[in-house]
Design a protein around this motif. Sequence first.
Motif, PDB file in Angstrom:
ATOM      1  N   LYS A  27       0.840  -1.199   0.000  1.00 59.23           N
ATOM      2  CA  LYS A  27       0.000   0.000   0.000  1.00 59.23           C
ATOM      3  C   LYS A  27       0.881   1.257   0.000  1.00 59.23           C
ATOM      4  O   LYS A  27       1.694   1.456   0.903  1.00 59.23           O
ATOM      5  N   ILE A  28       0.694   2.068  -1.028  1.00 61.98           N
ATOM      6  CA  ILE A  28       1.483   3.292  -1.199  1.00 61.98           C
ATOM      7  C   ILE A  28       0.558   4.496  -1.175  1.00 61.98           C
ATOM      8  O   ILE A  28      -0.432   4.553  -1.906  1.00 61.98           O
ATOM      9  N   GLY A  29       0.886   5.453  -0.319  1.00 61.68           N
ATOM     10  CA  GLY A  29       0.176   6.716  -0.317  1.00 61.68           C
ATOM     11  C   GLY A  29       0.875   7.717  -1.212  1.00 61.68           C
ATOM     12  O   GLY A  29       2.078   7.969  -1.049  1.00 61.68           O
ATOM     13  N   PHE A  30       0.167   8.268  -2.189  1.00 61.53           N
ATOM     14  CA  PHE A  30       0.720   9.251  -3.133  1.00 61.53           C
ATOM     15  C   PHE A  30       0.175  10.618  -2.766  1.00 61.53           C
ATOM     16  O   PHE A  30      -1.046  10.822  -2.707  1.00 61.53           O
ATOM     17  N   LEU A  31       1.064  11.577  -2.513  1.00 59.03           N
ATOM     18  CA  LEU A  31       0.665  12.934  -2.157  1.00 59.03           C
ATOM     19  C   LEU A  31       1.215  13.925  -3.173  1.00 59.03           C
ATOM     20  O   LEU A  31       2.408  13.898  -3.488  1.00 59.03           O
ATOM     21  N   ALA A  32       0.361  14.801  -3.674  1.00 60.71           N
ATOM     22  CA  ALA A  32       0.796  15.873  -4.588  1.00 60.71           C
ATOM     23  C   ALA A  32      -0.228  16.986  -4.575  1.00 60.71           C
ATOM     24  O   ALA A  32      -1.371  16.810  -4.142  1.00 60.71           O
ATOM     25  N   THR A  33       0.177  18.143  -5.098  1.00 63.42           N
ATOM     26  CA  THR A  33      -0.692  19.325  -5.133  1.00 63.42           C
ATOM     27  C   THR A  33      -1.721  19.178  -6.255  1.00 63.42           C
ATOM     28  O   THR A  33      -1.526  19.678  -7.356  1.00 63.42           O
ATOM     29  N   LEU A  34      -2.799  18.511  -5.960  1.00 60.10           N
ATOM     30  CA  LEU A  34      -3.875  18.337  -6.929  1.00 60.10           C
ATOM     31  C   LEU A  34      -4.980  19.356  -6.711  1.00 60.10           C
ATOM     32  O   LEU A  34      -6.057  19.261  -7.296  1.00 60.10           O
ATOM     33  N   ALA A  71      -4.707  14.477  -1.966  1.00 60.75           N
ATOM     34  CA  ALA A  71      -4.552  15.770  -2.637  1.00 60.75           C
ATOM     35  C   ALA A  71      -4.173  16.846  -1.624  1.00 60.75           C
ATOM     36  O   ALA A  71      -4.741  16.924  -0.537  1.00 60.75           O
ATOM     37  N   THR A  72      -3.201  17.683  -1.991  1.00 61.68           N
ATOM     38  CA  THR A  72      -2.774  18.804  -1.161  1.00 61.68           C
ATOM     39  C   THR A  72      -2.876  20.092  -1.977  1.00 61.68           C
ATOM     40  O   THR A  72      -3.133  20.055  -3.183  1.00 61.68           O
ATOM     41  N   ASP A  73      -2.626  21.240  -1.312  1.00 62.31           N
ATOM     42  CA  ASP A  73      -2.712  22.515  -2.034  1.00 62.31           C
ATOM     43  C   ASP A  73      -1.457  23.370  -1.846  1.00 62.31           C
ATOM     44  O   ASP A  73      -1.491  24.582  -2.018  1.00 62.31           O
ATOM     45  N   ALA A  74      -0.346  22.745  -1.475  1.00 61.17           N
ATOM     46  CA  ALA A  74       0.961  23.379  -1.244  1.00 61.17           C
ATOM     47  C   ALA A  74       1.117  23.920   0.169  1.00 61.17           C
ATOM     48  O   ALA A  74       2.193  24.387   0.529  1.00 61.17           O
ATOM     49  N   SER A  75       0.083  23.841   0.982  1.00 60.97           N
ATOM     50  CA  SER A  75       0.195  24.311   2.363  1.00 60.97           C
ATOM     51  C   SER A  75       0.552  23.155   3.285  1.00 60.97           C
ATOM     52  O   SER A  75       0.131  22.015   3.053  1.00 60.97           O
ATOM     53  N   PRO A  76       1.316  23.418   4.353  1.00 62.08           N
ATOM     54  CA  PRO A  76       1.646  22.356   5.306  1.00 62.08           C
ATOM     55  C   PRO A  76       0.415  21.696   5.913  1.00 62.08           C
ATOM     56  O   PRO A  76       0.393  20.479   6.098  1.00 62.08           O
ATOM     57  N   ASP A  77      -0.612  22.481   6.214  1.00 68.57           N
ATOM     58  CA  ASP A  77      -1.821  21.918   6.826  1.00 68.57           C
ATOM     59  C   ASP A  77      -2.490  20.903   5.898  1.00 68.57           C
ATOM     60  O   ASP A  77      -2.959  19.852   6.346  1.00 68.57           O
ATOM     61  N   SER A  78      -2.545  21.232   4.608  1.00 66.35           N
ATOM     62  CA  SER A  78      -3.179  20.302   3.662  1.00 66.35           C
ATOM     63  C   SER A  78      -2.358  19.027   3.535  1.00 66.35           C
ATOM     64  O   SER A  78      -2.915  17.927   3.406  1.00 66.35           O
ATOM     65  N   ALA A  79      -1.045  19.155   3.576  1.00 62.86           N
ATOM     66  CA  ALA A  79      -0.184  17.973   3.491  1.00 62.86           C
ATOM     67  C   ALA A  79      -0.364  17.079   4.713  1.00 62.86           C
ATOM     68  O   ALA A  79      -0.401  15.852   4.602  1.00 62.86           O
ATOM     69  N   ILE A  94       4.138   2.776   2.609  1.00 69.08           N
ATOM     70  CA  ILE A  94       5.093   3.751   2.087  1.00 69.08           C
ATOM     71  C   ILE A  94       4.330   4.989   1.634  1.00 69.08           C
ATOM     72  O   ILE A  94       3.240   4.874   1.054  1.00 69.08           O
ATOM     73  N   VAL A  95       4.896   6.150   1.890  1.00 68.04           N
ATOM     74  CA  VAL A  95       4.348   7.408   1.362  1.00 68.04           C
ATOM     75  C   VAL A  95       5.325   7.943   0.322  1.00 68.04           C
ATOM     76  O   VAL A  95       6.534   8.019   0.578  1.00 68.04           O
ATOM     77  N   ILE A  96       4.828   8.314  -0.857  1.00 67.80           N
ATOM     78  CA  ILE A  96       5.621   9.000  -1.875  1.00 67.80           C
ATOM     79  C   ILE A  96       5.022  10.390  -2.055  1.00 67.80           C
ATOM     80  O   ILE A  96       3.897  10.552  -2.505  1.00 67.80           O
ATOM     81  N   GLY A  97       5.771  11.407  -1.672  1.00 69.02           N
ATOM     82  CA  GLY A  97       5.312  12.792  -1.690  1.00 69.02           C
ATOM     83  C   GLY A  97       6.018  13.532  -0.572  1.00 69.02           C
ATOM     84  O   GLY A  97       6.777  12.924   0.199  1.00 69.02           O
ATOM     85  N   PRO A  98       5.822  14.830  -0.467  1.00 68.89           N
ATOM     86  CA  PRO A  98       4.893  15.684  -1.198  1.00 68.89           C
ATOM     87  C   PRO A  98       5.588  16.403  -2.343  1.00 68.89           C
ATOM     88  O   PRO A  98       6.727  16.076  -2.702  1.00 68.89           O
ATOM     89  N   LEU A  99       4.909  17.447  -2.855  1.00 70.15           N
ATOM     90  CA  LEU A  99       5.451  18.210  -3.980  1.00 70.15           C
ATOM     91  C   LEU A  99       6.066  19.536  -3.566  1.00 70.15           C
ATOM     92  O   LEU A  99       7.101  19.934  -4.100  1.00 70.15           O
ATOM     93  N   SER A 100       5.448  20.257  -2.642  1.00 77.28           N
ATOM     94  CA  SER A 100       5.859  21.633  -2.360  1.00 77.28           C
ATOM     95  C   SER A 100       6.734  21.722  -1.112  1.00 77.28           C
ATOM     96  O   SER A 100       6.665  20.877  -0.212  1.00 77.28           O
TER      97      SER A 100
END
Length: 415
Positions: A27-34, A71-79, A94-100
């Motif tokens: 199980k992989i968690g994908f995090l990015a600014t969507l 989905a995140t919005d580039a803010s630490p709180d959203s991440a 495993i977590v793969i992310g974040p972007l910002s």
Amino acid sequence: MRKVLVSTLAGLAVLAAGQALAAEKLKIGFLATLEGTYTVLGEDGLRGFQVALQQASNMAGGREIEVIIGATDASPDSALRAVRKVVEQDQVDIVIGPLSGSEGIALRDYSKTQPQVTFINGISGAQETTYVTPSENFFRFNMDGAQWSAGLGDYVYNEKGYRTVATIGEDYSFIYTQVFGFTLEFCNAGGTITERFWVPLGTKDFGSIIAALPDDVDAIYLGLGGGDAVNFLNQYQQAGGDAKLIGGTIMIDGTVLSSRGSAKNALIGTPGSGPQADDWDNPNWQAFVKAYQDAFPPEKRFPTPALMATGYYNAFTAMKTCMDEIGGDLSDGHAAFRQCLAGLEIDAPNGKIRLDDNRQAIGTNFITEVVEEDGQLVNKLIKVVPDVNQTLGIDPAVFKTIGLPSRENPECKKY
């Protein structure tokens, strides 16, 4: 006879354990600014991840992969909201992310509270993420923003002849890191940063900033990305701006160069730097570009992968390489998996990448200039800068005295 029987039973037990492991999904968690101003960046990060997932046939270490997207919005709180959901509710391995950038700092701190999970950075590039109080279960296979500036200050001073520069950037950790790297090199070469302007992420109206930009500088450094970059270029052209420009990494990335409208044409001739160059003739890069292009119809992608796609592709590649090496066994607190990651060198599409003692990438940087080819804007390779480490080749003790990136740091002086 008993010895043979015992050996046979032991072998069957090992086989059964292996079969059980193979049956258990990874199980992989994908995090990015969507969401938010960096949505277009996150979407290309997801495309890069999907290319790697497709090439892996959705398998790693003999285990089928299940992806949970946050989905995140580039803010630490959203991440933090997104990562808590995938870790604490979905129970990812495993977590793969974040972007910002500021998201990365938040995830580094969160990772210390979740020792049962391994975190592999997506493409976030704030220096502090790995340089300050690094986390033992957080690995970053991309260089930070200062490393992505390596070679640019020297190039614009010695080759373009720029002596005075003003900077404008988004007011958060990644752009602080970008300007930090550029300032160190440009000022060490003899250049002067006259003024530094900062704007909030998601700025819609740049009118007051554009009016305040000085006329008596050789060029303006732009540390903007996503919607902010496009909004600035549109308003700058409408205001009749014609200064020479220097591009921060996400200012001259494909996410901006492929945007709609003609405002992006103001970037033609703009020097910049970052972890890739569109026209690099390296076979690994060319193969990755083709795989990316083949994976999505033209209207659903950029002409070539943006750096976000490359970063997430590399993060997945590192994960799969080590999962395959350990046979998918994440027992003992991921010990073997993390040992593999820490010592791994990947021959990535954008050059060889290895990690330092803080699990931070040492890699290749590229000096480029924006040109128009066949009606499209691309980053043309000018120079390759190999083996860029996090202290930018400066003695670590001296580098430490400079302090951390901020609105005003570093000072513009020789170090």
